[in-house]
Structures are given as C-alpha cells and as structure tokens.
Write an enzyme that holds these catalytic residues in place. Structure first.
Site, PDB file in Angstrom:
ATOM      1  N   ASN A 276      88.172 -10.267  18.160  1.00 36.16           N
ATOM      2  CA  ASN A 276      88.333 -11.491  18.965  1.00 36.16           C
ATOM      3  C   ASN A 276      89.536 -11.373  19.898  1.00 36.16           C
ATOM      4  O   ASN A 276      90.580 -10.869  19.517  1.00 36.16           O
ATOM      5  CB  ASN A 276      88.545 -12.688  18.038  1.00 36.16           C
ATOM      6  CG  ASN A 276      87.649 -12.651  16.834  1.00 36.16           C
ATOM      7  OD1 ASN A 276      86.445 -12.690  16.966  1.00 36.16           O
ATOM      8  ND2 ASN A 276      88.227 -12.514  15.653  1.00 36.16           N
TER       9      ASN A 276
ATOM     10  N   GLU B  96      80.738 -12.747  16.337  1.00 34.23           N
ATOM     11  CA  GLU B  96      79.825 -11.658  16.653  1.00 34.23           C
ATOM     12  C   GLU B  96      78.811 -11.522  15.515  1.00 34.23           C
ATOM     13  O   GLU B  96      79.202 -11.566  14.364  1.00 34.23           O
ATOM     14  CB  GLU B  96      80.572 -10.324  16.808  1.00 34.23           C
ATOM     15  CG  GLU B  96      79.631  -9.215  17.288  1.00 34.23           C
ATOM     16  CD  GLU B  96      80.364  -7.899  17.579  1.00 34.23           C
ATOM     17  OE1 GLU B  96      81.573  -7.797  17.303  1.00 34.23           O
ATOM     18  OE2 GLU B  96      79.697  -6.996  18.083  1.00 34.23           O
TER      19      GLU B  96
ATOM     20  N   HIS C  14      91.052   0.539  15.980  1.00 33.16           N
ATOM     21  CA  HIS C  14      89.706   0.269  16.487  1.00 33.16           C
ATOM     22  C   HIS C  14      89.638  -1.122  17.131  1.00 33.16           C
ATOM     23  O   HIS C  14      89.209  -1.273  18.274  1.00 33.16           O
ATOM     24  CB  HIS C  14      88.708   0.391  15.338  1.00 33.16           C
ATOM     25  CG  HIS C  14      87.289   0.102  15.709  1.00 33.16           C
ATOM     26  ND1 HIS C  14      86.393   1.100  16.035  1.00 33.16           N
ATOM     27  CD2 HIS C  14      86.612  -1.063  15.828  1.00 33.16           C
ATOM     28  CE1 HIS C  14      85.225   0.548  16.324  1.00 33.16           C
ATOM     29  NE2 HIS C  14      85.326  -0.755  16.209  1.00 33.16           N
ATOM     30  N   GLU C  15      90.083  -2.128  16.383  1.00 34.42           N
ATOM     31  CA  GLU C  15      89.981  -3.494  16.913  1.00 34.42           C
ATOM     32  C   GLU C  15      90.894  -3.669  18.121  1.00 34.42           C
ATOM     33  O   GLU C  15      90.525  -4.321  19.095  1.00 34.42           O
ATOM     34  CB  GLU C  15      90.303  -4.534  15.827  1.00 34.42           C
ATOM     35  CG  GLU C  15      89.507  -4.393  14.533  1.00 34.42           C
ATOM     36  CD  GLU C  15      88.004  -4.300  14.725  1.00 34.42           C
ATOM     37  OE1 GLU C  15      87.489  -4.821  15.728  1.00 34.42           O
ATOM     38  OE2 GLU C  15      87.334  -3.674  13.866  1.00 34.42           O
TER      39      GLU C  15
ATOM     40  N   ALA D 237      86.396  -5.759  10.259  1.00 30.70           N
ATOM     41  CA  ALA D 237      87.322  -6.543  11.072  1.00 30.70           C
ATOM     42  C   ALA D 237      86.629  -6.918  12.369  1.00 30.70           C
ATOM     43  O   ALA D 237      85.538  -6.425  12.661  1.00 30.70           O
ATOM     44  CB  ALA D 237      88.580  -5.742  11.375  1.00 30.70           C
ATOM     45  N   MET D 238      87.280  -7.792  13.158  1.00 30.97           N
ATOM     46  CA  MET D 238      86.654  -8.299  14.368  1.00 30.97           C
ATOM     47  C   MET D 238      87.666  -8.429  15.499  1.00 30.97           C
ATOM     48  O   MET D 238      88.743  -8.969  15.324  1.00 30.97           O
ATOM     49  CB  MET D 238      85.987  -9.641  14.053  1.00 30.97           C
ATOM     50  CG  MET D 238      85.290 -10.270  15.241  1.00 30.97           C
ATOM     51  SD  MET D 238      83.939  -9.223  15.853  1.00 30.97           S
ATOM     52  CE  MET D 238      83.993  -9.631  17.591  1.00 30.97           C
TER      53      MET D 238
HETATM   54  N1  TRP Z   1      82.662  -5.766  16.252  1.00 26.85           N
HETATM   55  C1  TRP Z   1      83.225  -5.531  14.961  1.00 26.85           C
HETATM   56  C2  TRP Z   1      83.837  -4.134  15.006  1.00 26.85           C
HETATM   57  O1  TRP Z   1      83.174  -3.149  15.076  1.00 26.85           O
HETATM   58  C3  TRP Z   1      82.308  -5.583  13.815  1.00 26.85           C
HETATM   59  C4  TRP Z   1      81.434  -6.758  13.601  1.00 26.85           C
HETATM   60  C5  TRP Z   1      80.239  -6.993  14.135  1.00 26.85           C
HETATM   61  C6  TRP Z   1      81.579  -7.756  12.643  1.00 26.85           C
HETATM   62  N2  TRP Z   1      79.639  -8.065  13.572  1.00 26.85           N
HETATM   63  C7  TRP Z   1      80.441  -8.547  12.650  1.00 26.85           C
HETATM   64  C8  TRP Z   1      82.587  -8.047  11.763  1.00 26.85           C
HETATM   65  C9  TRP Z   1      80.252  -9.602  11.771  1.00 26.85           C
HETATM   66  C10 TRP Z   1      82.404  -9.102  10.888  1.00 26.85           C
HETATM   67  C11 TRP Z   1      81.252  -9.853  10.874  1.00 26.85           C
HETATM   68  O2  TRP Z   1      84.994  -3.972  15.080  1.00 26.85           O
HETATM   69 ZN    ZN Z   2      84.015  -2.132  16.771  1.00 23.70          ZN
END
Ligand code: TRP
Ligand code: ZN
Length: 869
Positions: free
Chosen positions: A271, A127, A303-304, A268-269
């Site tokens: 996926n 992302e 959140h994730e 964090a992310m």
């Molecule tokens: N979608 C992630 C969240 O809010 C955050 C996110 C967006 C992110 N772009 C990113 C994390 C790039 C790491 C690097 O939970």
């Molecule tokens: Zn988020």
C-alpha cells in the site's frame, strides 16, 4: 450456471472503464462492529469508454446507507444497490460528484480482505479486490485517483491512525475520539489503499533521499515488541539506499510506514506509503527468529518497498498483467538480497525455491502462463509462476541484452510509464526502444505455460581439437521456439578451458532461439566436460548425459559456483532415484575432498552442497507413478551412508565452527553461513548414527544461544523417535508458550515428522490452546507444513493425510476462502502419484466438491485440479 464452475474473465475482453475517478475523499469512522465509510468520488465519463453507459460500481458484501449526486439525493428509480453492485442507470455525461455511505463490520470480517480487525488493530487489505468490501467503487487497477482520507476513532482504542501518503492534520473529536487526515498526492488504484488504527508501538528513523527529501521511516508493532522491529527498520533504510544506487529510484513521500499485524492472508502488502505486513515478516530477535527468518524479513521489506516504483508509480492495467509488478519486483528483491549477502548462495536458494514450487505447478493441472489469459478468481493467480518464473524472465532479459542496456531500459520503462497503468507490452517496448531489438519472440515466455526442456549433447574430435555442442529445446504446445540464454563453458581436468573459442558465444552466453543449434569450439586440447546453464541462466530442465565422474569434475573444477552445486545435486538425485552403493561411495569421496578443500572458506556454500535434493524434487523428476515412501527411503539411506562415510569431516566441521563462548549473535550472512554448515553437519552425523546424533542434538539444544541453533537441533532430534524427542518438544513449547510465531515453528516441525503417528499428533495440536483456525499463520504452520512438507504422510496410502487437509479446507472455506484455496493447491500433483494414492486423493477432492456453497476461490482450484491433466 453451475456454482462449481465460476465464470471466466478473459484478457481478450479487456476494455477501458466507461468512467474515471479523479479524486476520492474518504471519511472513515472506526467502530468495532459499525464502521461508517463516506466516500466522495469525483467522477467523469472516460473519453475512451462507451458514451452514455450506465455506471456500475463494484461492491462485495456491502450495505448502502446513503447516496447523493452533486449534493442531491437520488430518486429510488435512478439507481439500484445490492451487496455486490451499485448502479446509476443514467449518470451525467459530464463530471459529477457522487457521495456514497456504507457501513461495515470489521470484527466480523474473517476473510481478512477489506477492513478487518486483528488483535484489536484495525487494518485493511485491498489487493486484489478488497476495496469493494469497504465502499462501492470502480475497483480495477486502471482507475487511478488521488485520495484524501479522514480517519476517526476512539482514542483509547486506536491512538495511532495511519493512512496513505502524508499526514495533513490531526486532533480531538469531542471528549474521547480523535481523527487524522492523510493526503496521498500520487494517483493510485484502489488496491493500494490502506488505513490502520490501533494501539501500536514504533521504532523510527529518518532517511534522506538522493533528491534531498527527508523521509520519516517507522515500523509499527504490538506494544512491547519494539526491539524486535529494529532489523526490519534497518532493512527499510538499506532498501531505500539500494534502490537509489541500483535503479536510480528515490522515495516520493515524507513518510514511509510498515505495520505488523498478526492475522494476514499473505506475506505483506505494498500500500502506498503504508506497507502492511504479516508480523512473521517483521518481528525478529535472536531468541525468537532464525537466520532464515532474518533473511526473509530483509527480502520482503525490500520487495514491498521496491513496489513503490515497480507496482505503484507504474501499476498494472489489469490483473492479467500481475507479473509486470510481481515478477519485476521479485527480480529486484533478489538482486537486493544478492548484494546484501552472497550472490551465488542466494542464486542457489532462488533456484531451489523455483524448482520446489514453480516447476511442479507448471507440470500440473494448475499450470498457467506467466501472463494468464483467463481467470475465475484472481486471488488464485498470486502464484510461483507469476512471481518466480516472472522474475526469471526479467533476469533472462538482462542476460540477453547485458546489464548496462538493462539499466537504461529500466529507466526508460519508469520514465515512459510513470503514473500509468501499464502492460507487459509496455515493459518490453522500453527495452526494444533502447536496444533496437525485436523482443516479439522473447515475449513468448509470458505466453507459454510449462517448463521447456533443454537437451545438450557433446561430441569431441581430439585430432581436430574440436568440440561440438548440439543444443535443442522442446516444450509441448503450439507457439514456436523460445529465446533461451544458455550461459556455458568447457571444463578440463584442471579447470575451465580458457583457450577454447566459440564464435557463437558472447560473454559466455549462447542464445538458443531455434528448435536446435550447434556450437563449435576450436582449440579444445582435451576432452572437456560442458558446464551448461551456468548461474541457471534460464528456467528450463536440462537434459545432459554426463557420467557421475564428469559431474564430480564440475563440482571440483568448474568456475561457476551454481554449476558446482548443481553437479553435486545431479549426482545425488540420481542416487535417490536409482540407489547404488558403489556410486554413493564415490560421491561421498568427492564430497570429502570438497569439504577438505573449502568447507571453511565458504561455509554457506558448503552447507548447500551437503544438502540433498528434497523428496519433492525427486518426485518431480519421475515421469509418473510416484511412490513417496520409496523416495523417502532412498533419500534417507543415502543420507545415512554419507553421514557414516563423512563422519570424521563432519566432526571436524562441527568443532571448527563452534561459536566462541559469549559471542553475540549477528544475523549477517557470514555468521549465518557458519551456523548453517555446522547444523548441516549435525544433521548428517545424526542420519548416519541416530543414537550419537540424538545425544549430540540434545546437547546442542541445551547450549543453544539463539533460535537458529535451537530449532536446528530440535529438527535433528525430531527425526529420531523416542523419549528424548518428546521431552525436548515439550520443553520448547513451555519455554515459548507466549510466543505465537515461535510456536508456529514448533507446529511446523511436528507436522513434518515423516512417521504415521504424525496424523494423531496433528489432531492433538489442533486442540492446542495456541492453535487457531482464525489466524492464517497458525493454519499454515500446522496444516500447510503437513500438506506441502510431509510427502509420505500427506500422501499416505490409506488416504488419511489427504482427508486431514481436505477437512481443513472444508472447515476454513466459508471463513477465509483465500487461505483455504491456497491450502488446497497441495493436491496439485495428485495425478502423478502411484495409482492407489491418486485414487484416494480424487476421493477427497470429490468429497470437497460435494459441499454446497463452496467459495469461488476453492471451487476454482478444485475444478482445475480435478479437470486438468
Ligand atoms: N502484492 C502483495 C505482494 O506481492 C501480495 C498480495 C496480493 C497480498 N494479494 C494479497 C497480500 C492479499 C495480502 C493479501 O507484495
Ligand atoms: Zn509483490
């Protein structure tokens, strides 16, 4: 086209993709410098797209190795490949299979987007548009595919191989390599793709969903740190259970993994099935993490995880809809934390965060609507406005329609949009459908930038026992009035006036949907104090002309904890902006009474009442010509005066909340609340009497049995110059020499010391062996804390603070533009500074602008910061 003004992508230009991808088969051969990626894409023309269009696949820094279509190599004139794009000039007008091989160097990837390596671990971040750094693709969230991923690596280098979805098979490849095959049955956009390969330890458990699925939950960390992952794993399980009861959402795979990595651009992310985390938001032990760290871990794990429904099962049509997943998911994690902890205390924390980050953003050159209409670089729109104001909009919607209808509307939203890439309109349509309401006016919250001002004036007619509240709203810019839910009540000398009746109120909430309105209360038997915007029912600035005495009545008597806290904040803020010894003493007396009555009943709340508004908040309250030194001095003096006046109470609190010898540490909210009040007491004592405070802080440092108390004592001591401070800082560094996340706290603490010597200290710390420009956590701890948390030194009159941050942005930009751009946003309020400081800031910004080859990320922030008013 000038490089300093990157082109804009506009919401109004959205059109569906000309092609869709149904299935993606990936074969990834991990290698430190030459990782081979073969992608087999099942493509077809999109019926909603333009017939006969060329196929343009996105790339970023890619090298094409091989290409064939339906098993046949393509003639050279049939395609064109560059690092940024792969074009098929005349693709088939029927479904076809494209096989694309690329080669990437994960070790050389310093941007931390795409496939990279950190501490020897392979991981990905896709992302918003990192997948195109792995293979050529239609890298947009409305192209959703089913992924099967084969990962192969040297066994000793990467014994653990993880992908999205469920594990299918695994086995050896020759003597020292092995592979794992993963399949994710849920169609997803490329930004949710992930793999991990490395030497990792894990903790695991199972969770059985309400649908009867047994899920293997695991948290992977650096080997040897497994014990520090226990709290995160527990938070995973609690998140899964909570989303079932609170939202009826069950997990949908057999595996849920969280992996902690050391170098990560954000928190964090989400996926699919494989959340990747900044290790700062996973690793915790009483010795290395504070209560605040535990709370952040719990919130970010939640959140994730919650994204699995709000973001993954229902994703975004395009990046303009980012708040659709982020605002909603922040709202959901806030509700989770409120249920796990104290709801009022958490609400206050949310609002403090909103005011510290979102209000200034919305008042400065980087302001934008919650749903932006144009962007140059999407990574610059992961902002407090999209996330936190986005969450406030969801909260207002719930307040307006009521919790039961909100829940029904959420069910409807998930049902109608499952497996789809949706828009803000789709979200609101679900609630309009279940309530029969027209939400068109409410939708203005997504479109209008800026923080509305809500003005309230009260008149009271004693003879008629009638009280009239006139409410009005204003927000510069076209677009008409907003729908503002105003939770309110009237408070008499002894408490809320329950006999007062106002027909316009429903459940204590008035809805202001016109420029102004009048609320009439009958049966008001004494002159009341209005308590407005209870629980902070809307993200607005409230203008209510109460006296200190009236506000202090709210502190003592209101039924709404948020407004009790707010009343104390308002009095304190006025005393910072306009110091007055007599009024400060009256405030101190009210705080004394408050502490005597209930400090020990709810210590976490009491600690918040004692915490004065930040210097940033005071700056935000001024119209212009901000002098950070003057604000700092006024706040400092108020703290000192209160510290002296409340000394006796603070000593008593300190004694009453001393932990029992040998008592084990627990991160729960009640225990954390006691620590926070005791540490707040220590800090105020030290403010009033630095000499005694230094001695006491040193004592506390020696006694501390956990990081919360140790860091709080060190923080108190860090504000008192002298040999004791330096010795304590040195001892701390020696004790935690092998703990990078703890040293980050040490970097941050020193970076925020409000003294001229801090600049020299930071220069020294940049040469410390534990500091590294390649790790975003280190940069944020040292330079970010300075830029965002040390207003007097960042905005030094000589410009040296701006120069330090500007130099760091410049040095970082080519290696990691995302982190550089984020750091640069610290200049967002530069125009509101007093003139000579503003001139220095402009000088530094223009110096950066002159650097050739700036990234799009930095050029975008720079352009808007310099141009915007
Ligand atoms: N979608 C992630 C969240 O809010 C955050 C996110 C967006 C992110 N772009 C990113 C994390 C790039 C790491 C690097 O939970
Ligand atoms: Zn988020």
């Amino acid at each position: 086209m000038r490089t300093e003004t990157p082109p804009l992508i506009r919401l109004e230009d959205y059109r569906p993709s000309d092609f869709l991808i149904d299935r993606v088969d990936l074969d990834i051969r991990l290698d430190p410098h030459a990782t081979r990626v073969t992608a087999t894409l099942a493509l077809r023309p999109n019926p909603a797209g333009e017939p006969g269009a060329a196929l343009h696949l996105d790339g970023d820094d890619l090298a094409l190795v091989a290409l064939d279509l339906d098993g046949e190599p393509l003639a050279p004139e049939a395609y064109a490949a560059s690092p940024a794009r792969l074009t098929l000039h005349a693709p088939p007008r029927r479904p076809f299979v494209l096989r694309v091989a690329t080669q990437v160097d994960p070790t050389a990837n310093t941007k931390l987007m795409g496939l990279y390596r950190t501490e020897g671990v392979y991981c990905t971040q896709c992302e918003a548009d990192g997948f195109r750094r792995i293979t050529y693709f239609l890298d947009r969230p409305d192209v959703m595919a089913v992924y099967t991923t084969r990962i192969e690596a040297a066994r000793d280098e990467a014994p653990v191989l993880l992908g999205n979805g469920n594990p299918v098979e695994a086995g050896p490849v020759g003597a020292d390599r092995h592979y794992a095959l993963w399949h994710d049955p849920h169609p997803k956009p490329a930004y949710l793709f992930a793999i991990v390969g490395g030497r990792l330890g894990k903790v695991e458990t199972t969770f059985t969903t309400m649908e009867g699925r047994t899920v293997a939950c695991a948290v992977y960390v650096e080997p040897g740190k497994e014990a520090r992952a226990a709290y995160a794993l527990d938070a995973v399980v609690r998140s899964m259970a909570w989303d079932e009861t609170a939202f009826g959402r069950a997990y949908d795979l057999d595996v849920f993994s969280v992996v902690a990595v050391s170098a990560f651009n954000m928190g964090a992310m989400e996926n699919k099935g494989l959340n990747i985390f900044n290790d700062k938001y996973v690793l915790a032990s009483p010795e290395t993490a504070t209560d605040a760290d535990y709370a952040a871990i719990e919130a970010i794990i939640a959140h994730e995880y919650f994204h699995n429904w709000s973001g993954n099962r229902v994703t975004c049509r395009d990046w303009f809809q980012l708040c659709l997943k982020e605002g909603l998911t922040v709202f959901r994690d806030q509700e989770f934390s409120s249920d796990m902890r104290s709801r009022p205390v958490h609400r206050i924390a949310e609002v403090r965060g909103l005011r510290a980050r979102q209000f200034p953003e919305d008042a400065g050159p980087l302001r934008h609507p919650v749903r932006p209409t144009a962007y140059a670089e999407i990574n610059n729109f992961y902002t407090a406005t999209v996330y936190d104001k986005g969450a406030e909009i969801v909260r207002m919607l719930r307040t307006l329609i009521g919790a039961p209808a909100f829940r029904v509307g959420m069910d409807r939203y998930f049902a109608d949009n499952d497996g789809r890439a949706a828009t803000v309109e789709d979200f609101l349509a679900a609630f309009a459908a279940v309530t029969g309401r027209d939400l068109a006016q409410f939708a203005r919250w997504y479109e209008r930038p800026g923080t509305p001002r809500l003005t309230a004036r009260m008149t009271y007619d004693a003879a008629a026992a009638r009280c009239t509240l006139r409410l009005s709203q204003s927000l510069p810019g076209a677009g008409g009035p907003l729908v503002i839910p105003v939770a309110l009540g009237l408070v008499g000398e002894a408490g809320p006036l329950t006999g007062a009746a106002c027909p316009a109120l429903s459940d204590g909430v008035a809805v202001l949907d016109r420029a102004e309105t009048e609320l009439v209360f009958e049966g008001v038997t004494e002159r009341p104090v209005p308590s407005l915007l209870r629980d902070f029912s809307a993200p607005v600035r409230l203008d209510l002309d109460l006296t200190d005495a009236e506000r202090l009545r709210l502190l003592a008597r209101d039924a709404d904890p948020f407004n009790r806290w707010q009343a104390a904040q308002d009095v304190a803020l006025r005393l910072i902006l306009d110091p007055d010894a007599a009024r400060a003493t009256a405030f101190g007396a009210a705080l004394k009474a408050f502490l005597d009555g209930e400090a020990l009943r709810d210590p976490a709340f009491a600690a918040l009442v004692l915490a004065l508004p930040s210097e940033g908040e005071a700056a935000d309250a001024l119209p212009a010509e901000v002098d950070p030194d003057a604000i700092h001095r006024a706040r400092w003096d108020l703290r000192a005066a209160l510290g002296r006046q409340l000394r006796g109470r603070l000593e008593r609190i300190d004694a009453a909340l001393a932990p029992e010898a040998g008592a084990p540490y627990s991160p729960d909210a009640a225990a954390a609340g006691r620590r926070s009040l005791r540490n707040a007491a220590l800090d105020l004592i030290a403010a009033g009497d630095p000499e005694a405070g230094a001695a006491r802080a040193a004592e506390r440092l020696a006694e501390a049995t956990n990081m919360t108390d140790r860091l709080a004592a060190l923080g108190t001591l860090s504000l008192i110059p002298g040999a004791a401070r330096e010795a304590a800082l040195d001892a701390f560094a020696a004790r935690y020499a092998d703990e990078p996340l703890v040293l980050d706290k040490w970097f941050a603490l020193q970076a925020t010391i409000p003294e001229p010597g801090t600049l020299e200290r930071i220069a020294r710390l940049q040469r410390h062996p534990a500091f590294a420009m390649t790790n975003p956590n280190r940069v944020r701890a040292l330079v970010g804390s300075f830029a965002f948390g040390n207003p007097t030194q960042f905005a030094r009159a000589d410009g040296a603070g701006f120069a330090l941050v500007g130099d760091t942005v410049a040095a970082l930009d080519s290696a990691n533009p995302q982190v550089a751009a984020r750091l640069l946003t610290a200049f967002g309020s530069w125009r509101r500074l007093e003139k000579s400081r503003a001139a220095k800031a402009a000088e530094i910004l223009n110096r950066i602008k002159a650097i050739p080859g700036l990234s799009r990320d930095v050029a975008d922030i720079l352009g808007r910061t310099l141009e915007g008013g």
